[in-house]
Motif scaffolding. Structure first.
Motif, mmCIF file in Angstrom:
data_model
loop_
_atom_site.group_PDB
_atom_site.id
_atom_site.type_symbol
_atom_site.label_atom_id
_atom_site.label_comp_id
_atom_site.label_asym_id
_atom_site.label_seq_id
_atom_site.Cartn_x
_atom_site.Cartn_y
_atom_site.Cartn_z
ATOM 1 N N MET A 70 0.791 -1.270 0.116
ATOM 2 C CA MET A 70 0.087 -0.117 0.016
ATOM 3 C C MET A 70 1.000 1.269 -0.087
ATOM 4 N N PRO A 71 0.239 2.546 -0.352
ATOM 5 C CA PRO A 71 1.111 3.545 -0.229
ATOM 6 C C PRO A 71 1.503 3.955 1.214
ATOM 7 N N LYS A 72 2.963 4.375 1.289
ATOM 8 C CA LYS A 72 3.465 4.955 2.713
ATOM 9 C C LYS A 72 2.422 5.830 3.537
ATOM 10 N N GLY A 73 2.214 6.646 2.746
ATOM 11 C CA GLY A 73 1.039 7.633 3.411
ATOM 12 C C GLY A 73 -0.056 7.012 3.993
ATOM 13 N N TRP A 74 -0.306 5.813 3.797
ATOM 14 C CA TRP A 74 -1.629 5.460 4.421
ATOM 15 C C TRP A 74 -1.373 4.698 5.877
ATOM 16 N N LYS A 75 0.222 4.701 6.385
ATOM 17 C CA LYS A 75 0.517 4.272 7.653
ATOM 18 C C LYS A 75 -0.207 3.076 7.956
ATOM 19 N N GLY A 76 0.079 1.946 7.266
ATOM 20 C CA GLY A 76 -0.662 0.777 7.323
ATOM 21 C C GLY A 76 -0.476 0.297 8.659
ATOM 22 N N THR A 77 0.655 0.318 9.293
ATOM 23 C CA THR A 77 0.962 -0.331 10.589
ATOM 24 C C THR A 77 0.086 0.110 11.730
ATOM 25 N N LYS B 196 -6.345 -30.758 3.487
ATOM 26 C CA LYS B 196 -6.637 -29.854 2.541
ATOM 27 C C LYS B 196 -7.391 -28.509 3.534
ATOM 28 N N ILE B 197 -6.517 -27.581 3.728
ATOM 29 C CA ILE B 197 -7.092 -26.489 4.543
ATOM 30 C C ILE B 197 -7.607 -25.347 3.635
ATOM 31 N N THR B 198 -8.847 -24.922 4.000
ATOM 32 C CA THR B 198 -9.602 -23.689 3.432
ATOM 33 C C THR B 198 -9.820 -22.685 4.488
ATOM 34 N N GLY B 199 -9.944 -21.497 4.130
ATOM 35 C CA GLY B 199 -10.041 -20.463 4.996
ATOM 36 C C GLY B 199 -10.134 -18.915 4.344
ATOM 37 N N SER B 200 -10.472 -18.094 5.296
ATOM 38 C CA SER B 200 -10.463 -16.771 4.643
ATOM 39 C C SER B 200 -9.796 -15.719 5.594
ATOM 40 N N ILE B 201 -9.194 -14.747 5.021
ATOM 41 C CA ILE B 201 -8.527 -13.705 5.804
ATOM 42 C C ILE B 201 -9.326 -12.364 5.705
ATOM 43 N N PHE B 202 -9.778 -11.715 6.761
ATOM 44 C CA PHE B 202 -10.634 -10.344 6.610
ATOM 45 C C PHE B 202 -9.769 -9.393 7.106
ATOM 46 N N ILE B 203 -9.499 -8.320 6.231
ATOM 47 C CA ILE B 203 -8.524 -7.378 6.606
ATOM 48 C C ILE B 203 -9.383 -5.856 6.562
ATOM 49 N N ASN B 204 -9.175 -5.199 7.843
ATOM 50 C CA ASN B 204 -9.942 -3.794 7.805
ATOM 51 C C ASN B 204 -8.737 -2.584 7.434
ATOM 52 N N LEU B 205 -8.792 -2.102 6.463
ATOM 53 C CA LEU B 205 -7.584 -1.114 5.979
ATOM 54 C C LEU B 205 -8.254 0.244 6.027
ATOM 55 N N LYS B 206 -7.816 1.182 7.040
ATOM 56 C CA LYS B 206 -8.163 2.664 6.760
ATOM 57 C C LYS B 206 -7.427 3.264 5.917
ATOM 58 N N VAL B 207 -8.001 3.802 4.723
ATOM 59 C CA VAL B 207 -7.280 4.361 3.702
ATOM 60 C C VAL B 207 -7.274 5.824 3.914
ATOM 61 N N GLY B 208 -6.136 6.244 3.060
ATOM 62 C CA GLY B 208 -5.830 7.805 2.892
ATOM 63 C C GLY B 208 -5.542 8.434 4.177
ATOM 64 N N ALA B 209 -4.664 7.890 5.058
ATOM 65 C CA ALA B 209 -4.174 8.830 5.955
ATOM 66 C C ALA B 209 -3.447 10.105 5.673
ATOM 67 N N ASP B 210 -3.041 10.085 4.442
ATOM 68 C CA ASP B 210 -2.414 11.246 3.668
ATOM 69 C C ASP B 210 -3.038 12.401 3.272
ATOM 70 N N ASP B 211 -4.495 12.010 3.397
ATOM 71 C CA ASP B 211 -5.574 12.947 2.987
ATOM 72 C C ASP B 211 -5.550 13.189 1.458
ATOM 73 N N ASN B 212 -4.917 12.196 0.840
ATOM 74 C CA ASN B 212 -4.854 12.455 -0.583
ATOM 75 C C ASN B 212 -5.677 11.501 -1.276
#
Length: 352
Positions: A85-92, A161-177
């Motif tokens: 993702m863009p660095k400006g989103w501050k993903g961590t 045989k393993i099945t599953g789903s990963i659910f990500i919540n990502l707040k976008v646009g922390a740089d306001d762009n």
């Protein structure tokens, strides 16, 4: 291909009948140990990614990765998840993730930067992903891999045989762009890193990977007070400085070498711009004169420096809030705009 087939090829190639019994047993044990190492752990695929086509600055975007794993021995590993993702989103700070699977449910935590990646030649996980996958086709090198791992290890057995789903919540646009970007995803495990083998079948092809990458389509984030940052489309024009007021000198550059455009081969190009003032007035300067002629600064590269207040001729009690513009030829009939279309480029005047 089955192990028995590989074993026959191995024994034929090494002419086992010429070995004495003791030597044969030692060789067979060593070969079985080697096969056990090669035939280990789980091969993984991202089978589907679900994400909205767009969002607004500040939205928390739900992203779902559906994954499938096929295991060829028993063991235990944590799952690694990387998102580009863009660095400006501050993903961590702005990303969380959970999972549900046939082996149990749980959550992900950020991997410390001090944790070295398996098979990563001394790199941590984000640097290992960057070295292996780059920026996944994005055109601006202002991206980062944000890496998490499952809170608990997965325990698996041969043939699982393993099945599953990963659910990500990502707040976008922390740089306001406002942004257009290709998000990318990588899944792996903490033992194998980004390695593969050629001894596995089960529909995974002749080379099966212990990891998988998925690159999404261009994702659009709208709103915000900044200028559009477009990681997907060729950067035909740039403005320097990137942040300025209408009373600053502004240089607009056009690079016709980036991709084929309607102006390719033109010997002269001109600026066609419209300024919007704080009182709602729009002023268009679109003429093929010395005032708008862009100077050649190299093969296929042009630039023009303007003083916006003077260029648009605004009064002392007016300010410019934004500008839209095209690049045209000397006839004024051919235009190049944003994304190599006829939509204008945009620029907001603001303090740096």
């Amino acid at each position: 291909m089955h192990i028995s087939t590989h074993w026959k090829k191995i024994t034929d190639n090494f002419m086992l009948p010429r070995l004495n019994i003791k030597g044969r047993k030692i060789w067979m044990l060593s070969a079985l140990l080697l096969i056990g190492i090669v035939f280990s752990f789980c091969h993984i695929k991202i089978s589907k990614v679900t994400i909205p086509a767009s969002a607004k600055v500040g939205d928390v975007v739900p992203i779902q990765l559906d994954i499938d794993e096929s295991c060829n021995s028993g063991g235990s590993d944590r799952l690694i998840l990387g998102v580009l993702m863009p660095k400006g989103w501050k993903g961590t700070q702005n990303m969380t993730a959970t999972y549900k699977s046939s082996k149990g449910d749980g959550s992900f935590t950020m991997v410390p930067l001090t944790t070295l990646a398996a098979h990563g030649d001394g790199k941590n996980w984000p640097d290992y992903m960057r070295a292996t996958f780059g920026i996944a086709g994005n055109l601006i090198d202002d991206m980062e891999w944000v890496v998490m791992q499952s809170d608990n290890p997965f325990t698996y057995a041969n043939g699982d045989k393993i099945t599953g789903s990963i659910f990500i919540n990502l707040k976008v646009g922390a740089d306001d762009n406002p942004t257009v970007v290709k998000l990318a995803y990588v899944v792996a495990n903490t033992t194998n890193g980004f390695t593969s083998d050629t001894y596995f079948d089960e529909g995974y092809g002749p080379t099966a990977e212990y990891y998988n990458q998925y690159i999404g389509d261009c994702f659009t984030v709208t709103g915000g007070s900044g200028d559009l940052v477009d990681f997907c489309n060729p950067q035909l024009t740039t403005i320097s400085p990137p942040k300025s007021l209408d009373n600053d000198l502004v240089t607009i550059s056009f690079d016709s070498n980036v991709t084929e455009t309607a102006l390719s081969g033109s010997d002269e190009v001109y600026l066609c711009a419209t300024g919007t003032t704080n009182d709602g007035q729009t002023i268009t300067i679109c003429e093929q004169t010395a005032k708008t002629l862009m100077e050649g600064v190299g093969s296929g590269r042009y630039e023009i420096t303007i003083w916006p207040r003077s260029f648009f001729g605004i009064s002392d009690n007016q300010t410019l809030t934004n500008m839209t513009y095209f690049i045209t030829d000397k006839t004024g009939t051919k235009q190049v705009g944003y994304g190599n279309t006829t939509a204008p480029f945009t620029y907001k005047f603001k303090c740096g």
